[in-house]
Design an enzyme around this catalytic site. Structure first.
Site: not given
Ligand code: ADP
Ligand code: MG
Length: 382
Positions: A123, A125, A170, A220
């Site tokens: 999603l 993040s 994204d 990937y």
């Molecule tokens: P995604 O597919 O959800 O983007 P990613 O691995 O690309 O997954 O990114 C996730 C990273 O973003 C986490 O490892 C962290 O570093 C950061 N992150 C996401 N949400 C949070 C949060 N709520 N608090 C702190 N860091 C976050």
């Molecule tokens: Mg990501």
């Protein structure tokens, strides 16, 4: 998290008057692994957000508190270098540093942030965080970057600071999302065409497998390399093909692509075609047709592109014979994360019960379910 809580967290640590920004996560209805092939995708922003409280400080430092991890970053403005690969700090260091590179005279920044977007579920993040911070800095510095430039800054942050070689879907979804709408996005030209999502008595439902297999990252990168290798071979006969977006079916056989390269190229051509067809289905209110394309997308991702996993296949397989489900597919990079389902709204409760027990038995893990609304992209709020 409410604005009040965010404000309280900010006030307990910093002095200034913060401004507040939020940026959504995203789904992708159809079109996976097409973004880095310059192709088509169909994302939408959803009502899960990264939220930031931000103000300037006078100490020439970037100070960021992660509420969710209960961690703090404190770094001098003249030391904005990437940290260890997987650390959340890189998203903030990267964005601020790139603003500096692009000619903005930097000031110290205090920030508090939280997010309710599940991490690694597909999603985005991370894009929500980078887009939110880039948008916030653009407003605060009055830098005047366009939304597409903010997308670039966020994407560059992933590439150079988080070392994730993502496409631009994204970030575009998080920044440009519109309430109630999905959009077909041309990852090459950046053209967007928005469509209302009229699901009548159906809904989109996410089923999170809660797994992320270690293979995800290497696979990937391998897929990207395979796509590039396929393009190189096609170019020997068709020099005008600069990415798989330009490839056509007949070229695959003519240039003698084989094995994995053949399968990958076929998938990308077919998946791009499915996005275009899905757009027609939306215009014609043909939800059965849309669902059919979702099944096909999953089949391709699983059998030709080979980025699914037992958990994702299990969920999609279990939805096949249920009359109240019109379509289902894995969503995102693969090897874990979510499936997206097009399901009759009244059947959601029953489906959750139906799938949870056998899934838990098979994988010793509980799936999670997310319902959501489609929302506007990155914004300041108060
Ligand atoms: P995604 O597919 O959800 O983007 P990613 O691995 O690309 O997954 O990114 C996730 C990273 O973003 C986490 O490892 C962290 O570093 C950061 N992150 C996401 N949400 C949070 C949060 N709520 N608090 C702190 N860091 C976050
Ligand atoms: Mg990501």
């Amino acid at each position: 998290m409410s604005l009040n809580v965010l404000k309280k967290e900010f006030d307990s640590r910093f002095e200034g008057q913060p401004r507040f920004f939020k940026s959504p996560g995203r789904i992708n209805l159809i079109g996976d692994h097409t973004d880095y092939n310059d192709g088509f995708v169909m994302p939408a922003a959803i009502n899960r957000y990264a939220q930031l409280a931000v103000s300037f400080n006078t100490v020439k430092r970037l100070n960021v508190r992660s509420i969710d991890l209960n961690e703090i970053l404190e770094i001098d403005l003249n030391q904005l270098q990437a940290k260890a690969k997987s650390s959340w700090e890189n998203y903030f260091i990267g964005v601020l540093s790139i603003f500096g590179e692009r000619g903005i005279k930097l000031k110290g920044v205090d920030c508090v942030f939280t997010s309710d977007i599940p991490v690694g579920a597909g999603l985005s993040s991370s894009a929500a965080i980078t887009c939110c911070f880039a948008f916030a800095l653009n407003e605060m510095f009055e830098a005047g970057f366009t939304k597409n430039e903010l997308v670039d800054i966020a994407q560059q942050t992933e590439h150079r600071f988080a070392q994730v070689m993502c496409g631009n879907m994204d970030q575009t979804a998080s920044v440009f999302g519109k309430v109630g709408q999905v959009f077909k996005f041309d990852c090459r030209s950046r053209e967007t065409s928005f469509h209302s999502l009229n699901l009548n008595d159906s809904s989109l439902l996410l089923v999170d497998t809660k797994v992320k297999h270690a293979l995800a990252e290497t696979a990937y990168n391998t897929r990207r390399e395979e796509c590039e290798a396929a393009v190189k071979l096609i170019q020997q006969s068709y020099p005008e093909v600069s990415s798989l977006r330009d490839a056509e079916y007949h070229m695959i056989n003519e240039v003698g692509l084989k094995d994995n390269l053949k399968l990958r190229a076929e998938f990308v051509i077919e998946e791009n075609d499915r996005v275009t067809k899905a757009e027609l289905c939306l215009d014609q209110n043909d939800l059965d047709g849309l669902g059919e394309l979702m099944w096909e997308s999953h089949k391709g991702l699983s059998q030709k592109y080979k980025v699914s996993c037992p958990e994702l296949d299990f969920i999609v397989q279990h939805t096949k014979n249920l009359s109240y489900i019109k379509g289902a597919r894995m969503m995102g990079g693969g090897f874990g994360g979510c499936c997206i389902l097009l399901i009759q709204s009244s059947a959601i409760m029953g489906f959750k019960e139906l799938i949870t027990t056998p899934f838990t038995k098979a994988f010793d893990a509980q799936p999670e379910f997310y319902q959501f609304e489609l929302v506007d992209g990155t914004q300041e709020y108060s």
